[in-house]
Scaffold this motif. Structure first.
Motif, mmCIF file in Angstrom:
data_model
loop_
_atom_site.group_PDB
_atom_site.id
_atom_site.type_symbol
_atom_site.label_atom_id
_atom_site.label_comp_id
_atom_site.label_asym_id
_atom_site.label_seq_id
_atom_site.Cartn_x
_atom_site.Cartn_y
_atom_site.Cartn_z
ATOM 1 N N ARG A 130 0.680 -1.199 0.181
ATOM 2 C CA ARG A 130 0.095 -0.088 0.113
ATOM 3 C C ARG A 130 0.735 1.267 0.045
ATOM 4 N NH1 ARG A 130 -3.949 1.469 5.050
ATOM 5 N NH2 ARG A 130 -1.873 1.493 5.935
ATOM 6 N N ASP A 131 1.673 1.206 0.777
ATOM 7 C CA ASP A 131 2.690 2.338 0.928
ATOM 8 C C ASP A 131 3.362 2.746 -0.609
ATOM 9 O OD1 ASP A 131 1.936 2.611 3.530
ATOM 10 O OD2 ASP A 131 4.117 1.754 4.182
ATOM 11 N N ALA A 132 3.670 1.813 -1.403
ATOM 12 C CA ALA A 132 4.257 1.746 -2.563
ATOM 13 C C ALA A 132 3.271 2.213 -3.736
ATOM 14 C CB ALA A 132 5.111 0.507 -2.881
ATOM 15 N N GLY A 133 2.071 2.103 -3.192
ATOM 16 C CA GLY A 133 0.888 2.287 -4.317
ATOM 17 C C GLY A 133 0.627 1.318 -5.135
ATOM 18 N N LEU A 134 0.999 -0.115 -4.782
ATOM 19 C CA LEU A 134 0.888 -1.160 -5.834
ATOM 20 C C LEU A 134 -0.591 -1.781 -5.488
ATOM 21 C CD1 LEU A 134 4.209 -2.663 -5.106
ATOM 22 C CD2 LEU A 134 3.426 -1.665 -7.477
ATOM 23 N N PRO A 135 -1.489 -1.911 -6.621
ATOM 24 C CA PRO A 135 -2.653 -2.518 -6.228
ATOM 25 C C PRO A 135 -2.853 -3.688 -5.719
ATOM 26 C CG PRO A 135 -2.161 -2.494 -8.623
ATOM 27 C CD PRO A 135 -1.071 -1.810 -7.959
ATOM 28 N N ARG A 136 -3.965 -4.208 -4.911
ATOM 29 C CA ARG A 136 -4.114 -5.412 -4.235
ATOM 30 C C ARG A 136 -5.408 -5.950 -4.179
ATOM 31 N NH1 ARG A 136 -2.097 -1.208 -2.338
ATOM 32 N NH2 ARG A 136 -4.179 -0.814 -1.029
ATOM 33 N N ALA A 137 -5.689 -7.183 -4.342
ATOM 34 C CA ALA A 137 -6.845 -7.734 -4.345
ATOM 35 C C ALA A 137 -7.078 -9.039 -3.520
ATOM 36 C CB ALA A 137 -7.451 -8.218 -5.633
ATOM 37 N N VAL A 138 -8.070 -9.242 -2.910
ATOM 38 C CA VAL A 138 -8.432 -10.737 -2.297
ATOM 39 C C VAL A 138 -9.143 -11.376 -3.201
ATOM 40 C CG1 VAL A 138 -9.587 -11.854 -0.364
ATOM 41 C CG2 VAL A 138 -8.266 -9.492 -0.029
ATOM 42 N N VAL A 139 -8.831 -12.779 -3.392
ATOM 43 C CA VAL A 139 -9.493 -13.555 -4.302
ATOM 44 C C VAL A 139 -9.783 -14.859 -3.328
ATOM 45 C CG1 VAL A 139 -9.493 -15.141 -6.393
ATOM 46 C CG2 VAL A 139 -8.339 -12.732 -6.207
ATOM 47 N N SER A 140 -11.082 -15.149 -2.906
ATOM 48 C CA SER A 140 -11.404 -16.314 -2.029
ATOM 49 C C SER A 140 -12.801 -17.022 -2.484
ATOM 50 C CB SER A 140 -11.587 -15.690 -0.822
ATOM 51 O OG SER A 140 -11.933 -16.534 0.137
ATOM 52 N N SER A 141 -12.693 -18.186 -2.385
ATOM 53 C CA SER A 141 -14.099 -19.018 -2.717
ATOM 54 C C SER A 141 -15.134 -18.653 -1.665
ATOM 55 C CB SER A 141 -13.568 -20.467 -2.927
ATOM 56 O OG SER A 141 -13.136 -21.015 -1.751
ATOM 57 N N PHE A 158 -7.389 -3.481 0.704
ATOM 58 C CA PHE A 158 -7.371 -4.000 -0.572
ATOM 59 C C PHE A 158 -8.588 -3.088 -1.489
ATOM 60 C CE2 PHE A 158 -6.926 -7.226 2.144
ATOM 61 C CZ PHE A 158 -5.632 -8.127 1.585
ATOM 62 N N GLU A 159 -8.220 -2.952 -2.679
ATOM 63 C CA GLU A 159 -8.953 -2.138 -3.728
ATOM 64 C C GLU A 159 -10.209 -3.194 -4.325
ATOM 65 O OE1 GLU A 159 -5.370 0.317 -5.464
ATOM 66 O OE2 GLU A 159 -5.283 -1.772 -4.743
ATOM 67 N N VAL A 160 -10.022 -4.351 -4.339
ATOM 68 C CA VAL A 160 -10.677 -5.290 -4.990
ATOM 69 C C VAL A 160 -10.986 -6.553 -4.147
ATOM 70 C CG1 VAL A 160 -10.882 -6.923 -6.982
ATOM 71 C CG2 VAL A 160 -10.325 -4.625 -7.347
ATOM 72 N N VAL A 161 -12.138 -6.917 -4.154
ATOM 73 C CA VAL A 161 -12.358 -8.454 -3.536
ATOM 74 C C VAL A 161 -13.356 -9.131 -4.424
ATOM 75 C CG1 VAL A 161 -13.593 -9.470 -1.663
ATOM 76 C CG2 VAL A 161 -12.315 -7.391 -1.063
ATOM 77 N N VAL A 162 -12.652 -10.352 -4.826
ATOM 78 C CA VAL A 162 -13.471 -11.390 -5.579
ATOM 79 C C VAL A 162 -13.700 -12.497 -4.639
ATOM 80 C CG1 VAL A 162 -13.340 -12.729 -7.643
ATOM 81 C CG2 VAL A 162 -12.694 -10.354 -7.910
ATOM 82 N N ASP A 163 -14.935 -12.755 -4.170
ATOM 83 C CA ASP A 163 -15.105 -13.870 -3.303
ATOM 84 C C ASP A 163 -16.256 -14.744 -3.620
ATOM 85 O OD1 ASP A 163 -17.493 -12.296 -2.975
ATOM 86 O OD2 ASP A 163 -17.176 -11.751 -0.739
ATOM 87 N N GLY A 164 -16.934 -15.567 -2.959
ATOM 88 C CA GLY A 164 -17.708 -16.410 -3.403
ATOM 89 C C GLY A 164 -19.083 -15.855 -3.853
ATOM 90 N N VAL A 165 -19.386 -14.603 -3.245
ATOM 91 C CA VAL A 165 -20.654 -13.943 -3.695
ATOM 92 C C VAL A 165 -20.434 -13.309 -5.045
ATOM 93 C CG1 VAL A 165 -22.002 -11.954 -3.375
ATOM 94 C CG2 VAL A 165 -21.063 -13.378 -1.198
ATOM 95 N N VAL A 166 -19.226 -12.865 -5.346
ATOM 96 C CA VAL A 166 -19.038 -12.314 -6.652
ATOM 97 C C VAL A 166 -19.036 -13.407 -7.735
ATOM 98 C CG1 VAL A 166 -17.343 -10.986 -8.277
ATOM 99 C CG2 VAL A 166 -17.733 -10.313 -5.760
ATOM 100 N N ALA A 167 -18.177 -14.491 -7.062
ATOM 101 C CA ALA A 167 -18.016 -15.708 -8.292
ATOM 102 C C ALA A 167 -19.514 -16.293 -8.736
ATOM 103 C CB ALA A 167 -17.314 -16.907 -7.612
#
Length: 249
Positions: A130-141, A158-167
């Protein structure tokens, strides 16, 4: 960049076992549910009761997979086929969905009782990103992903969450298919070749490899470094702090 190739521009993380200390809770919940079911099956047909192995069976059949996929895979390993059922089946109903619902009730109760802790090394790594400004996501079932992130106090990292609900909503195939990781990369605006996947599950590592990601990091919490590499990990670490310390093998 932070222990990975300079070509990496985005960082995609599994939840349980990579960020939070909840993989063992999930394994215990699966064992509780399956052992109850298997005892009933033994009583139904007179076959010996063989319990669910919270290490071998969990790693092989359910870890990292969507709940229904894991339920089906383990049942198939025992030669058991059940009706699919529906999402509103009562927990414990003799269907794939009913068993999955029973597991979910158990794991939520366990999480409520025990709380959720994030791995300190993972939190330190996330703060550096985050301090380096690099994008981060969680990807979980997991359909409970956002609740677990909030309980662990790391949801805002995190900027993005792709979880079981999204899937489920987007009809994305679960791990070991790469669909959920590819969706997260798209949402971050990064090509897979410039993104890294962090996984402790064999199915998740296979997912990252199948998606053509630039780096797949296996996180070995349970002594399966060889299996993680065999499933496609480019590097294996015991903890994300190893990457900060330059200890990745």
């Amino acid at each position: 960049m932070l222990g990975l190739p300079d070509t990496i521009r985005a960082y995609l993380f599994d939840l349980d076992g990579v960020l939070t200390q909840t993989a063992t809770v999930h394994a215990a919940a699966w064992k509780d549910m399956f052992d109850s079911f298997l005892r009933e099956e033994a009583g139904r047909d007179g076959t010996p009761f063989v319990p669910f192995d919270a290490t071998a069976d969990y790693d092989t059949y359910v870890d990292g997979r969507p709940r229904q996929d894991g339920t089906r895979a383990f049942l198939a390993s025992r030669g058991i086929r059940l009706p699919e059922g529906s999402d509103d089946d009562a927990p414990g109903t003799r269907t794939v969905r009913g068993l999955g619902n029973a597991k979910n009730v158990t794991v939520l109760a366990m999480i409520k009782e025990r709380g959720v802790r994030a791995y300190p090394g993972s939190v330190a790594y996330l703060h550096r990103l985050r301090d380096a400004g690099l994008p981060r996501a969680v990807v979980s079932s997991s359909a409970n992903c956002r609740d677990v992130l909030r309980a662990a106090g790391i949801d805002e990292l995190f900027e993005v969450v792709v979880d079981g609900v999204v899937a489920h909503r987007e009809e994305l195939a679960g791990k070991p298919a790469p669909d959920t990781y590819l969706a997260a990369a798209r949402l971050l605006g990064v090509e897979p070749a410039h993104a890294a996947v962090f996984e402790d599950a064999l199915a998740g590592v296979a997912s990252g490899r199948a998606g053509g990601f630039g780096c797949v990091v296996g996180v070995d919490r349970v002594g399966q470094a060889g299996e993680l590499r065999a499933h496609g990990a480019d590097t294996v670490v015991r903890d994300l702090a190893d990457l900060l310390a330059g200890e990745a093998p």
